[in-house]
Design a protein around this motif. Structure first.
Motif, short mmCIF file in Angstrom:
data_model
loop_
_atom_site.label_atom_id
_atom_site.label_comp_id
_atom_site.label_asym_id
_atom_site.label_seq_id
_atom_site.Cartn_x
_atom_site.Cartn_y
_atom_site.Cartn_z
N UNK A 13 0.82 -1.21 0.00
CA UNK A 13 0.00 0.00 0.00
C UNK A 13 0.86 1.27 0.00
N UNK A 14 1.95 1.25 0.74
CA UNK A 14 2.85 2.42 0.78
C UNK A 14 3.48 2.65 -0.59
N UNK A 15 3.91 1.57 -1.24
CA UNK A 15 4.50 1.70 -2.58
C UNK A 15 3.46 2.19 -3.58
N UNK A 16 2.24 1.71 -3.47
CA UNK A 16 1.18 2.15 -4.39
C UNK A 16 0.95 3.65 -4.24
N UNK A 74 -1.19 10.28 -9.84
CA UNK A 74 -2.00 11.43 -9.44
C UNK A 74 -1.33 12.17 -8.28
N UNK A 75 -0.79 11.43 -7.34
CA UNK A 75 -0.11 12.05 -6.19
C UNK A 75 1.14 12.78 -6.66
N UNK A 76 1.90 12.16 -7.54
CA UNK A 76 3.14 12.76 -8.03
C UNK A 76 2.82 14.04 -8.81
N UNK A 77 1.77 14.01 -9.61
CA UNK A 77 1.39 15.21 -10.38
C UNK A 77 0.98 16.35 -9.45
N UNK A 98 10.52 9.36 -10.11
CA UNK A 98 9.59 8.48 -9.41
C UNK A 98 8.41 8.12 -10.29
N UNK A 99 7.95 9.06 -11.10
CA UNK A 99 6.85 8.81 -12.02
C UNK A 99 7.24 7.75 -13.04
#
Length: 80
Positions: A28-31, A37-40, A70-71
């Motif tokens: 879950x942490x890796x997801x 969306x989080x990175x953007x 990371x993306x």
């Protein structure tokens, strides 16, 4: 699993459960870490902070580079 193996393995059951929970938390942490969306959103935050003068050009470039890396890594993890 045989009866003897089952009986002898009982003391390890809590450890197996703990490991399974740890693996689920890691997934879950890796997801969340690689979620596009989080990175953007984080890239947008970096841009906003740079425009507001809270980040220097170098700091903004470093953060953008890290987030884009990371993306890409997250996209590579999805591919088989």
């Amino acid at each position: 699993m045989g009866i003897l193996t089952g009986i002898l393995g009982l003391p390890l059951a809590p450890l197996r459960g703990t490991v399974a929970i740890g693996e689920q938390v890691l997934r879950q942490a890796e997801a969340a870490y690689y979620d596009p969306a989080v990175i953007k959103r984080q890239l947008e935050t970096v841009e906003e902070q740079h425009r507001a003068g809270l980040l220097t050009d170098e700091e903004a470039a470093w953060w953008e580079s890290e987030l884009l890396e990371r993306l890409v890594e997250g996209a590579d993890r999805v591919r088989p």
